[in-house]
Design an enzyme around this catalytic site. Sequence first.
Site, PDB file in Angstrom:
ATOM      1  N   ASP A   1       8.722  -3.385  -5.314  1.00 22.33           N
ATOM      2  CA  ASP A   1       7.328  -2.937  -5.224  1.00 22.33           C
ATOM      3  C   ASP A   1       7.080  -1.774  -6.174  1.00 22.33           C
ATOM      4  O   ASP A   1       6.086  -1.737  -6.909  1.00 22.33           O
ATOM      5  CB  ASP A   1       7.002  -2.486  -3.790  1.00 22.33           C
ATOM      6  CG  ASP A   1       7.307  -3.563  -2.769  1.00 22.33           C
ATOM      7  OD1 ASP A   1       7.477  -4.718  -3.170  1.00 22.33           O
ATOM      8  OD2 ASP A   1       7.374  -3.235  -1.567  1.00 22.33           O
TER       9      ASP A   1
ATOM     10  N   SER B   1       0.831  -1.201   0.000  1.00 22.02           N
ATOM     11  CA  SER B   1       0.000   0.000   0.000  1.00 22.02           C
ATOM     12  C   SER B   1       0.874   1.262   0.000  1.00 22.02           C
ATOM     13  O   SER B   1       0.489   2.271  -0.587  1.00 22.02           O
ATOM     14  CB  SER B   1      -0.967  -0.007   1.184  1.00 22.02           C
ATOM     15  OG  SER B   1      -0.266  -0.216   2.383  1.00 22.02           O
TER      16      SER B   1
HETATM   17  C1  GLA Z   1       9.007  -5.256   1.085  1.00 21.44           C
HETATM   18  C2  GLA Z   1       9.976  -4.288   0.428  1.00 21.44           C
HETATM   19  C3  GLA Z   1      10.507  -4.853  -0.899  1.00 21.44           C
HETATM   20  C4  GLA Z   1      11.015  -6.272  -0.754  1.00 21.44           C
HETATM   21  C5  GLA Z   1      10.011  -7.131   0.011  1.00 21.44           C
HETATM   22  C6  GLA Z   1      10.550  -8.492   0.307  1.00 21.44           C
HETATM   23  O1  GLA Z   1       7.852  -5.363   0.322  1.00 21.44           O
HETATM   24  O2  GLA Z   1       9.367  -3.053   0.198  1.00 21.44           O
HETATM   25  O3  GLA Z   1      11.498  -4.008  -1.421  1.00 21.44           O
HETATM   26  O4  GLA Z   1      12.274  -6.297  -0.158  1.00 21.44           O
HETATM   27  O5  GLA Z   1       9.604  -6.525   1.232  1.00 21.44           O
HETATM   28  O6  GLA Z   1      10.756  -9.186  -0.855  1.00 21.44           O
END
Ligand code: GLA
Length: 368
Positions: free
Chosen positions: A173, A127
């Site tokens: 993400d 989010s």
């Molecule tokens: C979170 C972080 C990502 C990644 C994941 C684990 O979502 O924002 O950058 O490291 O954890 O894969």
Amino acid sequence: MNLAAGLAGRFASHFGRKPGGVVFAPGRVNLIGDHVDYCDGLVLPMPISLGTWVAWAPRSDRRIAALALDYGGAMVEFGLTETCGPRGDWSDYVRGMAVSCGEAGLPALGADLAIAGDLPRGAGLSSSASLCIASGRALAAAAGSEAPPARQLALAAQHTEHVYVGVRCGIMDQMAIAAGAPGSALLLDCRSLETRSIALPPDWVVLIVQSGVERGLVDGQYNARRRDCEAAAAALGYSSLRDCSMLDAASPTLPPQLARRARHVVGEITRVSEAAEALATADLPRLGAMMRASHASLRDDFEVSHPSVDRLVEDLNSLIGELGGARMTGGGFGGAVVAIVSSSRAPVVIADLRAAGWSGKVLVEPAV
Ligand code: GLA
């Protein structure tokens, strides 16, 4: 798109004028490849149908006013050049994006913004990255510009997390959200930022099941895992674990905890390549095997799972059998679980899950 229509109305009643438009950024689910993005690894996330909408209108005074409908109509207003420490809430992302976009040469002038979303919080569905990317798109639109290039926008969003929020996240993400296409997974090389879009076979679905455990205050744990990976790479003489082999990870010179972290990262990067191949060739058993191995590694070697999540994953895997698989997804310590099955079996799996006592919300993606 009901949320978008409602949002435009709320914007108008709050700011006393119609918005110039409404932009959207999705959330993401990671199919496989967790805790490897900040080690320059490979990941395979997919954008989902839920996300964040931002209604926008330009202002001429280089100030930003933002209204958060999901936080009881909370408001912030700030000048683009005003500095201020993190407040520890949603507004850090908006303020951070205004500054980071400016620094990155992306358009960010004054704007009124109204924000709403339907991503569950604490579910590991990004989010916060969704809010960043939606804010960046809204700022560009309010400045009269085209949508910013995905890569630049993703980097500005990552910078926001690092500098204005204090989470040293990777780039997965932000890239999944900025560059991903609905219904397709994005194979992302987090070192080169090269991407390959791989469509989900038409008769497969992704299930996202809430475990009932909200991710807690885990930023400290997250940053600690990243430090472990950096320490392991440095001890082995590499700039990142991307360059490390299984043989390196087994080096007796590594302290046991760092060896476990390295083993996860090296194994997970290989599993992502295999999973991407399995997805591209519609090989459900092979993908399922990779997902099960990924979960075990995140649970045992990387130690970022949670007992309730482990039980849910175990139940899902025994209901699904060889034709698909389930695993934790995202940063861990609670949140949602991801599973992949054929669309014809999905209703049975969901019914069996209910019968087994799991009552958490299930999202089916791509949403129809
Ligand atoms: C979170 C972080 C990502 C990644 C994941 C684990 O979502 O924002 O950058 O490291 O954890 O894969």
